[in-house]
Write a protein that holds these residues in place. Structure first.
Motif, PDB file in Angstrom:
ATOM      1  N   GLY A 100       0.805  -1.219   0.000  1.00 20.35           N
ATOM      2  CA  GLY A 100       0.000   0.000   0.000  1.00 20.35           C
ATOM      3  C   GLY A 100       0.835   1.264   0.000  1.00 20.35           C
ATOM      4  O   GLY A 100       2.055   1.246  -0.216  1.00 20.35           O
ATOM      5  N   ALA A 144     -14.253   0.843   2.788  1.00 19.10           N
ATOM      6  CA  ALA A 144     -13.974  -0.429   2.123  1.00 19.10           C
ATOM      7  C   ALA A 144     -14.795  -0.451   0.836  1.00 19.10           C
ATOM      8  O   ALA A 144     -16.009  -0.615   0.875  1.00 19.10           O
ATOM      9  CB  ALA A 144     -14.335  -1.606   3.028  1.00 19.10           C
ATOM     10  N   MET A 146      -4.634   0.656   1.156  1.00 19.34           N
ATOM     11  CA  MET A 146      -3.999  -0.617   1.464  1.00 19.34           C
ATOM     12  C   MET A 146      -4.709  -1.796   0.812  1.00 19.34           C
ATOM     13  O   MET A 146      -5.932  -1.841   0.726  1.00 19.34           O
ATOM     14  CB  MET A 146      -3.981  -0.827   2.982  1.00 19.34           C
ATOM     15  N   THR A 162      -9.522   0.630   1.652  1.00 22.17           N
ATOM     16  CA  THR A 162      -9.154  -0.745   1.331  1.00 22.17           C
ATOM     17  C   THR A 162     -10.241  -1.372   0.474  1.00 22.17           C
ATOM     18  O   THR A 162     -11.189  -0.698   0.058  1.00 22.17           O
ATOM     19  CB  THR A 162      -8.911  -1.552   2.627  1.00 22.17           C
ATOM     20  N   CYS A 168     -12.889  -2.708  -6.733  1.00 24.28           N
ATOM     21  CA  CYS A 168     -11.442  -2.518  -6.918  1.00 24.28           C
ATOM     22  C   CYS A 168     -11.011  -3.015  -8.290  1.00 24.28           C
ATOM     23  O   CYS A 168     -10.259  -2.349  -9.013  1.00 24.28           O
ATOM     24  CB  CYS A 168     -10.670  -3.301  -5.850  1.00 24.28           C
ATOM     25  N   TYR A 207      -8.458   5.158   6.197  1.00 25.33           N
ATOM     26  CA  TYR A 207      -7.894   3.901   5.680  1.00 25.33           C
ATOM     27  C   TYR A 207      -8.819   3.415   4.567  1.00 25.33           C
ATOM     28  O   TYR A 207      -9.977   3.075   4.806  1.00 25.33           O
ATOM     29  CB  TYR A 207      -7.835   2.889   6.818  1.00 25.33           C
ATOM     30  N   PHE A 258      -6.650  -5.483   5.077  1.00 27.54           N
ATOM     31  CA  PHE A 258      -7.348  -4.800   6.170  1.00 27.54           C
ATOM     32  C   PHE A 258      -7.328  -5.711   7.382  1.00 27.54           C
ATOM     33  O   PHE A 258      -8.103  -6.655   7.481  1.00 27.54           O
ATOM     34  CB  PHE A 258      -8.782  -4.506   5.727  1.00 27.54           C
TER      35      PHE A 258
END
Length: 216
Positions: free
Chosen positions: A85, A169, A127, A149, A175, A147, A130
């Protein structure tokens, strides 16, 4: 040329099309007769590590993170170290709601998002994993506010809450979809020196996502 995450037998449009080359992220269930006259290109781990959430300068630019980015490495239980990350900062603190809206616009939604009492965001970790250990490390070493992810983990989400780290998230499939679109954009806008840029401009590109075929 066709870009796809994985093989699909449920897209009627594919039966009427022929491609010189096919890029596939997960070709493991691909039958050779699916594209008998095509070159098959594929990338799994490198695609995940470089085109989705992880150390991804193009995504950092989309997120408006400033250079220099800080690389994050992680050693798994087998003792293998890999880059997992990046950490970067915004030019000035942004309200969490504005950051969440921007991230969800880039990824077309999210699976989970929690402010955890963080009103403004300045330092962001992006990142490819997680877990509680990474969260504690990001807080200790970088004092991250947010954060970002892929897949949500409830045990890690509780640790994030305890550490006052906001979390978005975006989801595993989002993604991959972002990465596939980014790969096509990179190919169009920043071709390798070995590629003919004029030929790329004339290249017909289709993208297959969730059994939907679109032209790029």
């Amino acid at each position: 040329m066709l870009f796809a995450i994985e093989p699909s037998d449920d897209t009627p449009e594919l039966k009427d099309r022929s491609y010189e080359a096919v890029f596939m992220h997960r070709p493991f269930d691909l039958h050779v007769r699916s594209f008998p006259n095509s070159y098959i290109l594929w990338s799994h781990d490198d695609f995940d590590n470089n085109m989705t959430v992880g150390f991804n300068p193009a995504l950092a630019a989309d997120l408006q993170l400033l250079d220099p980015l800080q690389e994050v490495y992680w050693t798994n239980r087998k003792g293998t170290e890999r880059r997992i990350g990046m950490v970067g900062s915004l030019d000035h603190p942004q309200p969490y709601g504005k950051c969440r809206h921007h991230v969800e616009h880039l990824f077309d939604g999210s699976d989970a998002s929690k402010a955890h009492g963080v009103p403004h965001i300045r330092t962001v970790a992006v990142m490819g994993a997680f877990n509680p250990d990474l969260l504690q490390r990001m807080k200790l070493e970088h004092n991250v506010d947010l954060y970002i992810t892929g897949q949500v983990r409830q045990a890690a989400m509780q640790v994030a809450k305890d550490l006052n780290i906001a979390v978005i998230a975006v989801g595993h499939q989002r993604c991959e979809a972002y990465g596939l679109q980014a790969l096509v954009t990179s190919l169009r806008e920043h071709p390798d020196d070995s590629l003919d840029s004029e030929a790329l401009e004339d290249l017909d590109i289709d993208i297959l996502l969730s059994n939907k075929l679109t032209s790029a």
